[in-house]
Design a protein around this motif. Sequence first.
Motif, PDB file in Angstrom:
ATOM      1  N   GLY A 294       0.780  -1.230   0.000  1.00  0.00           N
ATOM      2  CA  GLY A 294       0.000   0.000   0.000  1.00  0.00           C
ATOM      3  C   GLY A 294       0.811   1.279   0.000  1.00  0.00           C
ATOM      4  O   GLY A 294       0.244   2.371  -0.130  1.00  0.00           O
ATOM      5  N   ARG A 295       2.130   1.184   0.106  1.00  0.00           N
ATOM      6  CA  ARG A 295       2.971   2.378   0.272  1.00  0.00           C
ATOM      7  C   ARG A 295       2.816   3.353  -0.902  1.00  0.00           C
ATOM      8  O   ARG A 295       2.448   2.961  -1.998  1.00  0.00           O
ATOM      9  CB  ARG A 295       4.438   1.975   0.423  1.00  0.00           C
ATOM     10  N   GLU A 296       3.121   4.610  -0.612  1.00  0.00           N
ATOM     11  CA  GLU A 296       3.011   5.703  -1.581  1.00  0.00           C
ATOM     12  C   GLU A 296       1.600   5.825  -2.162  1.00  0.00           C
ATOM     13  O   GLU A 296       1.412   5.778  -3.384  1.00  0.00           O
ATOM     14  CB  GLU A 296       4.033   5.547  -2.709  1.00  0.00           C
ATOM     15  N   PRO A 297       0.592   5.996  -1.309  1.00  0.00           N
ATOM     16  CA  PRO A 297      -0.783   6.074  -1.827  1.00  0.00           C
ATOM     17  C   PRO A 297      -1.035   7.278  -2.720  1.00  0.00           C
ATOM     18  O   PRO A 297      -1.941   7.228  -3.562  1.00  0.00           O
ATOM     19  CB  PRO A 297      -1.633   6.140  -0.547  1.00  0.00           C
ATOM     20  N   THR A 298      -0.264   8.344  -2.593  1.00  0.00           N
ATOM     21  CA  THR A 298      -0.466   9.488  -3.491  1.00  0.00           C
ATOM     22  C   THR A 298      -0.240   9.091  -4.938  1.00  0.00           C
ATOM     23  O   THR A 298      -0.905   9.606  -5.843  1.00  0.00           O
ATOM     24  CB  THR A 298       0.479  10.653  -3.130  1.00  0.00           C
ATOM     25  N   ARG A 299       0.699   8.175  -5.163  1.00  0.00           N
ATOM     26  CA  ARG A 299       0.960   7.700  -6.530  1.00  0.00           C
ATOM     27  C   ARG A 299      -0.086   6.686  -6.960  1.00  0.00           C
ATOM     28  O   ARG A 299      -0.592   6.728  -8.086  1.00  0.00           O
ATOM     29  CB  ARG A 299       2.358   7.072  -6.590  1.00  0.00           C
ATOM     30  N   LYS A 300      -0.451   5.781  -6.073  1.00  0.00           N
ATOM     31  CA  LYS A 300      -1.356   4.700  -6.437  1.00  0.00           C
ATOM     32  C   LYS A 300      -2.805   5.157  -6.580  1.00  0.00           C
ATOM     33  O   LYS A 300      -3.603   4.490  -7.230  1.00  0.00           O
ATOM     34  CB  LYS A 300      -1.228   3.565  -5.413  1.00  0.00           C
ATOM     35  N   LEU A 301      -3.133   6.303  -5.989  1.00  0.00           N
ATOM     36  CA  LEU A 301      -4.487   6.844  -6.105  1.00  0.00           C
ATOM     37  C   LEU A 301      -4.575   7.967  -7.139  1.00  0.00           C
ATOM     38  O   LEU A 301      -5.632   8.584  -7.299  1.00  0.00           O
ATOM     39  CB  LEU A 301      -4.955   7.375  -4.738  1.00  0.00           C
ATOM     40  N   ALA A 302      -3.487   8.214  -7.847  1.00  0.00           N
ATOM     41  CA  ALA A 302      -3.458   9.293  -8.841  1.00  0.00           C
ATOM     42  C   ALA A 302      -4.358   8.965 -10.036  1.00  0.00           C
ATOM     43  O   ALA A 302      -4.695   7.803 -10.291  1.00  0.00           O
ATOM     44  CB  ALA A 302      -2.028   9.538  -9.317  1.00  0.00           C
ATOM     45  N   GLY A 303      -4.717   9.998 -10.772  1.00  0.00           N
ATOM     46  CA  GLY A 303      -5.679   9.864 -11.865  1.00  0.00           C
ATOM     47  C   GLY A 303      -5.246   8.966 -12.997  1.00  0.00           C
ATOM     48  O   GLY A 303      -6.086   8.438 -13.734  1.00  0.00           O
ATOM     49  N   ASN A 304      -3.936   8.769 -13.164  1.00  0.00           N
ATOM     50  CA  ASN A 304      -3.438   7.953 -14.278  1.00  0.00           C
ATOM     51  C   ASN A 304      -2.880   6.618 -13.798  1.00  0.00           C
ATOM     52  O   ASN A 304      -2.010   6.036 -14.435  1.00  0.00           O
ATOM     53  CB  ASN A 304      -2.363   8.719 -15.050  1.00  0.00           C
ATOM     54  N   ASP A 305      -3.364   6.138 -12.649  1.00  0.00           N
ATOM     55  CA  ASP A 305      -2.783   4.918 -12.090  1.00  0.00           C
ATOM     56  C   ASP A 305      -3.824   3.817 -11.913  1.00  0.00           C
ATOM     57  O   ASP A 305      -4.922   3.873 -12.461  1.00  0.00           O
ATOM     58  CB  ASP A 305      -2.050   5.223 -10.775  1.00  0.00           C
ATOM     59  N   ARG A 306      -3.484   2.819 -11.126  1.00  0.00           N
ATOM     60  CA  ARG A 306      -4.130   1.497 -11.101  1.00  0.00           C
ATOM     61  C   ARG A 306      -5.598   1.460 -10.672  1.00  0.00           C
ATOM     62  O   ARG A 306      -6.302   0.499 -10.987  1.00  0.00           O
ATOM     63  CB  ARG A 306      -3.312   0.569 -10.197  1.00  0.00           C
ATOM     64  N   LEU A 307      -6.059   2.460  -9.941  1.00  0.00           N
ATOM     65  CA  LEU A 307      -7.447   2.458  -9.474  1.00  0.00           C
ATOM     66  C   LEU A 307      -8.301   3.531 -10.144  1.00  0.00           C
ATOM     67  O   LEU A 307      -9.431   3.265 -10.567  1.00  0.00           O
ATOM     68  CB  LEU A 307      -7.476   2.631  -7.950  1.00  0.00           C
ATOM     69  N   MET A 308      -7.773   4.726 -10.252  1.00  0.00           N
ATOM     70  CA  MET A 308      -8.561   5.796 -10.860  1.00  0.00           C
ATOM     71  C   MET A 308      -8.788   5.576 -12.350  1.00  0.00           C
ATOM     72  O   MET A 308      -9.863   5.881 -12.873  1.00  0.00           O
ATOM     73  CB  MET A 308      -7.886   7.151 -10.630  1.00  0.00           C
ATOM     74  N   MET A 309      -7.800   5.036 -13.057  1.00  0.00           N
ATOM     75  CA  MET A 309      -7.985   4.827 -14.501  1.00  0.00           C
ATOM     76  C   MET A 309      -9.146   3.878 -14.804  1.00  0.00           C
ATOM     77  O   MET A 309     -10.036   4.217 -15.594  1.00  0.00           O
ATOM     78  CB  MET A 309      -6.694   4.322 -15.148  1.00  0.00           C
TER      79      MET A 309
END
Length: 388
Positions: A294-309
């Motif tokens: 789960g580390r670095e959630p700012t990156r993983k929750l960003a608009g162009n990443d694994r969940l938002m896309m």
Amino acid sequence: MLKAVHFGAGNIGRGFIGYLLSKSGYEITFVDISKELVESINNYKRYNVIILKDNVEKEAIKNIKAIHIDDKEKLSKAILDADIITTSVGANNLKGIGEKLINYLKIRKANTDKPLNIMACENALFATNILKDTVLKNGDEDFIEYVNQKIGFPNTAVDRIVPNVEIKKELPIDVAVEDFYEWDIEKKAIIGDLNIKGAELVDDLEPYIERKLFLLNGAHATTAYLGYLKGYKYIHEAIEDDFIRNIVSRMQEEASLALSRKHNIKKDDLEGYASKVIKRFKNPYLKDEVVRVGREPTRKLAGNDRLMMPAKFCYEIGVMPQFILYGIAAGFLFDYKEDPKAYEIQDGIKNFGLEKTISKVTGLEENNDLLQEIVKKYKELKETFGKR
């Protein structure tokens, strides 16, 4: 012997990319910022890859050496002789690597016309393009022509879980990995020959990248964030929880629907891949901690990443991605104190409010339907699990 230069001698570099390059007959020069790691590789001149499964296997990797990233003379020589350059440094560090490559490639241009392929092996969409764009950005016409003719920049999709598991090792630089791996490479961007055992050359890489990013990385992050909320330490424990596994499986279904519509992929194929991912998460030998995933959630929750896309893709086709949004909401409740990026989100919520923080991290407008649904699920999860 073929020669490879690999930037990033961490677990992914040694346990996945270096592993396959070695099996393909390459002599590998690792490049890293850690002097201690560089010294260890040069001291032992080998390491073992420990494959975690019922019958643990161990494979020796030889013909290796390492260079510190600031050793310009040795690095210049290694890049001059290289047949392939790869990276596993994190997408945020690719621009810096690209800037370092420019001068070394100019030296190579003056001394050899041997073709070279450069590939970023990162958890990001079309990461190699970052390297290529950086290399070409300030080049003159002559250099740009050389790069376009002699240097290939294939994008890749890479997939192997390499956890920081505690296991008995022969050498301190041995690395433990899961049994599964996948390395897909963009065929049309290759210059010359590229033969890597275990890698697949594909005509259209985007479906492979997005399938892995959404159905593996997105599901992994969702498992981690929900597992953290429920107090689990390891991914394999969290995915056995009925509540978590149901959400993860349903978010994979939502992402699969978006992928099948976008890329015209058979849903059965996506369902098979998704089921395999869940089985991989259940591997108890990995002992993969939820706080690592789960580390670095700012990156993983960003608009162009694994969940938002995938969430946005679903919304565009008229589907509210309820279960993907549970994963995103759980990510905003990930308050692990030893993760500076998790603290950054919690600090933002405290000082600026939940909606503004979600908007800043995801890129969604505050009045967006997706954002408002994330807010609802955040409050639901917070009330259910009592996270502050």
